[in-house]
Motif scaffolding. Structure first.
Motif, mmCIF file in Angstrom:
data_model
loop_
_atom_site.group_PDB
_atom_site.id
_atom_site.type_symbol
_atom_site.label_atom_id
_atom_site.label_comp_id
_atom_site.label_asym_id
_atom_site.label_seq_id
_atom_site.Cartn_x
_atom_site.Cartn_y
_atom_site.Cartn_z
ATOM 1 N N LEU A 172 0.493 -1.235 0.141
ATOM 2 C CA LEU A 172 0.122 -0.330 -0.331
ATOM 3 C C LEU A 172 0.786 1.394 0.343
ATOM 4 O O LEU A 172 1.691 0.951 0.343
ATOM 5 C CB LEU A 172 -0.952 0.240 0.972
ATOM 6 C CG LEU A 172 -1.937 -1.609 1.504
ATOM 7 C CD1 LEU A 172 -2.560 -1.222 2.554
ATOM 8 C CD2 LEU A 172 -2.719 -1.195 0.552
ATOM 9 N N ALA A 173 0.582 2.296 -0.494
ATOM 10 C CA ALA A 173 0.902 3.985 -0.533
ATOM 11 C C ALA A 173 0.310 4.526 -0.710
ATOM 12 O O ALA A 173 -0.788 4.834 -1.581
ATOM 13 C CB ALA A 173 2.499 3.719 -1.940
ATOM 14 N N LEU A 223 -2.625 3.925 -3.016
ATOM 15 C CA LEU A 223 -2.372 2.953 -4.806
ATOM 16 C C LEU A 223 -2.467 2.004 -3.810
ATOM 17 O O LEU A 223 -1.740 1.690 -2.803
ATOM 18 C CB LEU A 223 -0.773 2.493 -5.215
ATOM 19 C CG LEU A 223 -0.934 4.029 -5.939
ATOM 20 C CD1 LEU A 223 -0.889 5.848 -5.492
ATOM 21 C CD2 LEU A 223 0.412 3.882 -6.684
ATOM 22 N N VAL A 224 -3.320 1.109 -4.293
ATOM 23 C CA VAL A 224 -3.331 -0.114 -3.909
ATOM 24 C C VAL A 224 -2.513 -1.128 -4.989
ATOM 25 O O VAL A 224 -2.642 -1.465 -5.897
ATOM 26 C CB VAL A 224 -4.306 -1.420 -3.661
ATOM 27 C CG1 VAL A 224 -4.175 -2.531 -2.845
ATOM 28 C CG2 VAL A 224 -4.524 -0.307 -3.150
ATOM 29 N N SER A 229 5.869 -7.120 -4.069
ATOM 30 C CA SER A 229 6.539 -7.315 -2.868
ATOM 31 C C SER A 229 7.277 -5.713 -2.597
ATOM 32 O O SER A 229 7.105 -4.639 -3.294
ATOM 33 C CB SER A 229 8.283 -7.918 -2.964
ATOM 34 O OG SER A 229 9.232 -7.041 -4.133
ATOM 35 N N PRO A 230 8.163 -5.345 -1.917
ATOM 36 C CA PRO A 230 8.727 -4.304 -0.986
ATOM 37 C C PRO A 230 9.659 -3.562 -1.763
ATOM 38 O O PRO A 230 9.662 -2.630 -2.145
ATOM 39 C CB PRO A 230 9.092 -4.053 0.198
ATOM 40 C CG PRO A 230 8.119 -5.437 0.895
ATOM 41 C CD PRO A 230 8.302 -6.422 0.240
ATOM 42 N N PHE A 268 2.406 -6.049 3.037
ATOM 43 C CA PHE A 268 1.559 -7.486 3.268
ATOM 44 C C PHE A 268 2.533 -8.348 3.264
ATOM 45 O O PHE A 268 2.941 -8.363 1.965
ATOM 46 C CB PHE A 268 0.314 -7.678 3.278
ATOM 47 C CG PHE A 268 -0.028 -9.015 4.231
ATOM 48 C CD1 PHE A 268 -0.739 -8.936 4.983
ATOM 49 C CD2 PHE A 268 -0.296 -9.821 3.301
ATOM 50 C CE1 PHE A 268 -1.052 -10.186 5.707
ATOM 51 C CE2 PHE A 268 -0.388 -10.825 3.431
ATOM 52 C CZ PHE A 268 -1.363 -10.923 4.593
ATOM 53 N N SER A 269 3.506 -9.361 4.339
ATOM 54 C CA SER A 269 4.010 -10.338 3.287
ATOM 55 C C SER A 269 3.961 -11.503 4.818
ATOM 56 O O SER A 269 2.533 -11.449 5.623
ATOM 57 C CB SER A 269 5.006 -10.366 3.404
ATOM 58 O OG SER A 269 5.744 -10.074 4.624
ATOM 59 N N VAL A 270 4.287 -12.976 4.295
ATOM 60 C CA VAL A 270 3.459 -13.729 5.222
ATOM 61 C C VAL A 270 4.721 -13.380 6.433
ATOM 62 O O VAL A 270 3.424 -13.736 7.768
ATOM 63 C CB VAL A 270 4.365 -15.300 4.950
ATOM 64 C CG1 VAL A 270 4.377 -16.369 5.980
ATOM 65 C CG2 VAL A 270 3.712 -15.730 3.921
ATOM 66 N N ASP A 271 5.438 -12.692 6.369
ATOM 67 C CA ASP A 271 6.626 -12.561 7.939
ATOM 68 C C ASP A 271 6.480 -10.607 8.371
ATOM 69 O O ASP A 271 6.364 -10.701 9.691
ATOM 70 C CB ASP A 271 7.493 -12.134 7.337
ATOM 71 C CG ASP A 271 8.557 -13.028 6.736
ATOM 72 O OD1 ASP A 271 7.986 -14.423 7.264
ATOM 73 O OD2 ASP A 271 9.047 -13.630 5.966
#
Length: 302
Positions: A172-173, A223-224, A229-230, A268-271
């Motif tokens: 997200l930004a 922005l979505v 990835s980052p 957002f990620s698994v970590d």
């Protein structure tokens, strides 16, 4: 109209088909309820004329199935029956039929029912169209044409659930036009609106079709970025900031002399499995960090 006639009596089926085609409609025929249901699912006819008693799914069950399936389009259902008691008529109407015709079938009576069916289905089609238009308007920002916060909440919830289920990343930004209040003070609100439209177009032009661009409020945009990835999202956001710089909109109230954009990004990620509201909060905090660091830049959530 497309009209589906379901009747296990060949003679009655022949009479009904002739009446439908004589009235200028396309006719599909079925000899039992199961075949009628399959044809209904495949062709979505505007009108179904169905016998009450027939093999497989009977007329009442077919009515109920049609009513449970309908979404935007409305199907007008005429029940054919040799049973004319009041209880039978009420049972048919309660099951979802719009009208009934007693056997033996009179072609004139069926023709009259089809005239009514055309009017009713046309009205429902108009209503469905207006519902879709109103739904789009309710989810669209009128100034920029971007999605608004209502659409954002719907899309973000779905994306978050999908990403959780499949272990996908997204970013997200949160973006904010730098010194926009002073821009409005210097150039006026009409020019301010034009500037916001130009920024919105630059955001759309710098992102993928799968990305979501929303007006969050005032001079803020969100922005979505699904499946980003980052690292990839950061590269995209740098292009977004460059696109706004390339607009070269004069802004005497900004140190650069031109309109600029600041942004904060979270991922957002698994970590890092925060919920949607937490991710929005992180992006907003990163945006404030970008403002505090001098504006005209991207900062990542810590």
């Amino acid at each position: 109209m497309k009209v589906l006639v379901a009747d296990d009596d060949p003679g009655s089926l022949l009479v009904a088909r002739a009446a439908v085609e004589r009235a200028g409609h396309d006719c599909l025929t079925a000899e039992d309820g199961d075949q009628a249901w399959a044809l209904y699912l495949e062709y979505q006819p505007e009108v179904v004329v169905t016998d009450w008693m027939m093999p497989g799914m009977d007329g009442l069950a077919l009515c109920r199935a049609i009513r449970s399936r309908e979404e935007d389009l409305y199907t007008y259902v005429v029940l054919l029956t040799s049973q004319g008691s009041r209880d039978d008529v009420l049972a048919g109407l309660e099951a979802g039929a719009d009208d009934y015709v007693t056997k033996p079938l009179d072609p004139f009576v069926l023709h009259a029912r089809l005239l009514v069916a055309r009017r009713i289905t046309s009205l429902h089609a108009d209503l469905a169209h207006y519902r879709r238009v109103l739904s789009r308007q309710a989810r669209t920002d009128p100034l920029t044409g971007l999605h608004n916060r209502l659409k954002l909440s719907e899309d973000l919830e779905q994306l978050h659930l999908r990403s959780q289920r499949y272990g996908e990343q997204f970013s997200l930004a949160m973006c904010d036009v730098d010194n926009f209040k002073s821009y409005n003070d210097i150039y006026g609100h009409q020019e301010g609106d034009l500037a916001l439209r130009a920024v919105a177009a630059a955001l759309l032009g710098s992102t993928r079709k799968s990305d979501g661009v929303y007006r969050f409020g005032g001079e803020e945009f969100l922005l979505v970025l699904p499946q980003q990835s980052p690292v990839r999202a950061k590269a995209l956001m740098e292009r977004v900031l460059d696109a706004v710089r390339d607009l070269a909109i004069a802004h005497a109230g900004d140190p650069s002399g031109q309109l600029r954009l600041s942004a904060g990004m979270s991922s957002f990620s698994v970590d890092h499995p925060g919920d949607a509201n937490a991710l929005l909060g992180e992006a907003d905090a990163a945006l404030y960090a970008a403002k505090a660091a001098g504006r005209n830049r991207l900062e990542l959530a810590g």
